[in-house]
Design a protein around this motif. Structure first.
Motif, PDB file in Angstrom:
ATOM      1  N   LYS A 170      11.372  -2.723  23.286  1.00 49.89           N
ATOM      2  CA  LYS A 170      12.425  -3.414  24.028  1.00 49.89           C
ATOM      3  C   LYS A 170      13.630  -3.588  23.117  1.00 49.89           C
TER       4      LYS A 170
ATOM      5  N   SER B 124      14.358   6.491  30.800  1.00 53.37           N
ATOM      6  CA  SER B 124      12.933   6.454  30.447  1.00 53.37           C
ATOM      7  C   SER B 124      12.635   7.446  29.332  1.00 53.37           C
TER       8      SER B 124
ATOM      9  N   ASP C 101      14.559  -1.594  32.432  1.00 60.05           N
ATOM     10  CA  ASP C 101      14.506  -2.055  33.819  1.00 60.05           C
ATOM     11  C   ASP C 101      15.893  -1.905  34.431  1.00 60.05           C
ATOM     12  N   ARG C 102      15.965  -2.041  35.752  1.00 56.18           N
ATOM     13  CA  ARG C 102      17.214  -1.737  36.454  1.00 56.18           C
ATOM     14  C   ARG C 102      18.384  -2.599  35.978  1.00 56.18           C
TER      15      ARG C 102
END
Length: 712
Positions: free
Chosen positions: A37, A184, A262-263
């Motif tokens: 992350k 991704s 994430d979006r």
């Protein structure tokens, strides 16, 4: 008569995508030993004064600039984008650390415990603040990443003798890519090789960007393409930005790590379309004829250069649009600001440039009291006309035929007359063109594309190249081209997913070059294989790029010659109704006629056309992306508005065949141009509806209210 290659076939990926069995990266690697992350800067500009990191449980890591084995820079066009922010921070969202570990909740807890003390500086947000070198220079001597100057004909003298001079500035905003699959990556270490699986457009770009940062030979860096759920330019260079920290972490830890944004994270910190401010000054004679244009074109490049130089080049070479103007001067600059970097997006600088020129042609026509369609006609390019870079239009220009078709389809002329006396209704038309392939000397001197064609003993043929399937249908159209040239069934031809270890570098999947440039290599290779065909034997063909011989040679120093080997051409019409109370715009219809050589598969191309026009419709009036307090205010799908089925108007398109000698079965670029024309046509339609010139997109209700109430 439509070309036989255009007859549609079932897409190679149709069943898997329709059935939902296509496996994207998150499906391919559902379980990962480690997750990553990103830890992002929380300020827009400043220096890192101190860092406090939490105590790490066993098996958890915080990776940063100190872990880099090579140079803390990613190689794109230039090496200015750090892998990790070290001392200087250029934008809110710049990656400072990558937190890695097996459990996501522990990673999030560690993430919250990182504390950084900054010395904040006042950020440059606007082009004017960057020009004024607010708080000091950040790039070069003047904050200008790249500058291009074009001089075609004479400009000073026409302005000296002009009967009238008219000028206006036009603005376009940011735009979010909104690809369906977010960014991704999955990476691991195998023996002495770094291996990265990526949802990306340009596997060889990623490999190139990592060589210096990892301090490794390029042969030890392997990039494997995964099925890509959309890109639109958003996966051209930004995967490099994520691959850098991930690669450093994998090289340190030597375990597989998955990094999927994430979006919200993706929308907040990823790259966007370049905002623009384009000032056009025009000299006119006593009869209202254009003598010269003097154009100042500025792009907001954000914090780092990325591929802004190439985007600027296309904007500069396109801003003259489809008009033969004898005298034109263009100064193009892209500025450094403290926003997330701007980067590639469908159209690649052309939509900004064409919106400005088409809106300006409307402005001139209205100022002179001339019908805007009639005003344009004397200047439409013809075969043999010079370009703004002193190149030449080589193909027959079909604009007269295309104009007749779209006028019939849309009923433009009658509606335009009717709406002169019908308040709040309007109809607008735009012309546009788009150069096929890479700009200038890119194909010849930089990319040098190569294709392999291999046949096995079962007479199955496989296409090897680095161009990726990202929804545009290339896995089908490449196979169509090869099967047609070989005269074998398409089921006998197979598209190999790019993997830098096994495919040659046929260049990036950008600039509408895949079919027009690389598809031609596939066709040439297939013709050779057919001539040498030996059934039941292994055979292979290598086909290298050869520059077309018809071109005016390009000079990168003087920016003269043919900027592109050919152009695709288009005309759009849009009809609107503006609500007089809410100022919301209801789009009643979109029509488009295109000349893109020969469509390799008509259904696929029509899908590109309709998708591109609707995406551009969102750019025209829905996709507001406001920048405030260092961040975009719209960072979720609930507040960033893209067209839905409720916004989908009547849409009709037509294609005019005009085979190009150096394209696959006559094809030219298609995927980017279909975005170029909607915004100016929409602006023209709204201009008629509210009886004032629209000079910016997106056209928002609050803007229309301001324009009509205050007469801005």
């Amino acid at each position: 008569m439509p070309h036989s290659i255009s007859t549609s076939v079932r897409r190679k990926d149709a069943v898997a995508k329709a059935a939902g069995t296509m496996e994207y990266l998150a499906d391919q690697f559902p379980v990962s030993p480690l997750h990553g992350k990103c830890y992002y800067s929380s300020i827009s500009r400043g220096t890192i004064e101190s860092v406090s990191l939490p105590e790490l449980p066993e098996g958890y890591y915080i990776v940063g600039a100190d872990d880099i084995q090579g140079v803390n820079r990613l190689h794109m066009i230039i090496e200015d984008w750090p892998v990790f922010a070290d001392k200087e921070v250029r934008y809110l969202g710049q990656i400072i650390f990558l937190v890695v570990g097996p459990e996501k909740d522990v990673i999030l807890d560690l993430h919250k415990q990182i504390q950084i003390t900054y010395r904040e500086l006042t950020p440059c947000i606007t082009l004017e603040e960057s020009t004024a070198l607010l708080e000091g220079v950040q790039h070069g001597e003047d904050n200008v990443f790249t500058r291009y100057d074009i001089h075609h004909g004479q400009v000073e003298y026409p302005f000296e003798k002009a009967h009238r001079i008219l000028e206006k500035e036009y603005y376009t905003g940011h735009q979010e890519h909104v690809y369906m699959e977010p960014q991704s990556l999955f990476a691991h270490w195998e023996e002495d090789t770094f291996i990265l699986h990526a949802s990306a457009q340009c596997p060889f770009y990623i490999r190139k960007s990592l060589v210096n940062a990892l301090g490794m030979d390029k042969e030890k860096i392997r990039i494997i393409q995964t099925p890509t759920g959309g890109a639109f330019g958003g996966k051209e260079h930004f995967p490099d930005v994520l691959a850098g920290p991930l690669a450093v972490a994998v090289c340190k830890i030597k375990k597989p790590i998955k990094l999927v944004l994430d979006r919200k994270e993706d929308m907040a910190y990823s790259i966007k379309r370049h905002p623009s401010a384009i000032h056009i000054r025009t000299a006119l004679d006593k009869d209202g004829r254009i003598l010269a244009h003097d154009i100042d074109l500025r792009l907001d490049g954000g914090a780092f250069a990325s591929c802004s130089a190439v985007v600027l080049a296309r904007a500069v070479f396109t801003v003259g649009n489809v008009y033969n103007i004898n005298n034109i001067r263009i100064c193009g600059r892209v500025f450094c600001t403290n926003k997330p970097p701007s980067d590639a997006f469908r159209g690649f600088g052309a939509p900004q440039a064409i919106f400005a020129m088409e809106s300006h042609m409307n402005f001139l026509a209205y100022a002179l009291g001339i019908d805007p369609l009639a005003f344009r006609q004397p200047y439409l390019m013809k075969q043999g006309d010079p370009t703004s870079t002193d190149g030449k239009i080589h193909e027959e220009v079909m604009l007269p035929e295309m104009t007749r078709r779209i006028l019939e389809m849309s009923g433009y002329e009658k509606k335009y007359q009717d709406y002169k006396t019908r308040p709040n209704w309007g109809i607008g038309l735009s012309y546009f063109f788009h150069g096929s392939g890479f700009t200038g000397n890119g194909e010849r001197d930089l990319i040098k594309a190569r294709i392999y064609l291999k046949k096995n003993r079962k007479d199955q043929v496989f296409i090897y190249g680095s161009n990726v399937e990202m929804g545009q249908g290339i896995s089908t159209t490449f196979c169509k081209v090869a099967s047609k040239a070989l005269d074998i069934p398409i089921d006998q031809v197979h598209f190999v997913e790019p993997d830098t270890e096994i495919v040659p570098d046929s260049g990036p999947t950008v600039a509408s070059r895949s079919i027009s440039v690389v598809g031609f290599l596939v066709q040439k290779a297939a013709k050779r294989l057919k001539a040498e065909w030996k059934s039941g034997e292994d055979q292979s063909i290598i086909q290298d790029y050869e520059a077309p011989t018809h071109m005016v040679p390009w000079d990168q120093e003087t920016l003269t010659g043919d900027a592109y080997p050919a152009y695709s051409w288009g005309v759009n019409v849009i009809e609107v109704e503006v609500d007089p109370l809410s100022y919301e715009v209801n789009t009643k219809g979109i029509w488009g006629v295109y000349e893109m050589g020969v469509p390799i598969d008509r259904q696929i191309v029509e899908g590109q056309i309709i998708g591109g026009m609707i995406q551009a419709l969102g750019y025209s009036y829905l996709e507001k992306l406001e920048f405030s307090q260092g961040r975009f205010r719209q960072a979720t799908m609930s507040d960033y508005m893209i067209p839905t089925s409720m916004d989908f108007p009547t849409t009709q398109c037509d294609i005019v065949d005009n085979p190009f000698e150096y394209g696959a079965f006559g094809a030219k670029g298609a995927g980017e141009m279909v975005f170029d024309g909607a915004a100016p046509a929409f602006g023209a339609a709204v201009s008629q509806a509210v009886d004032t010139i629209i000079d910016e997109v997106p056209v928002l209700p609050e803007t229309l209210m301001e324009l009509t109430d205050e007469g801005r």
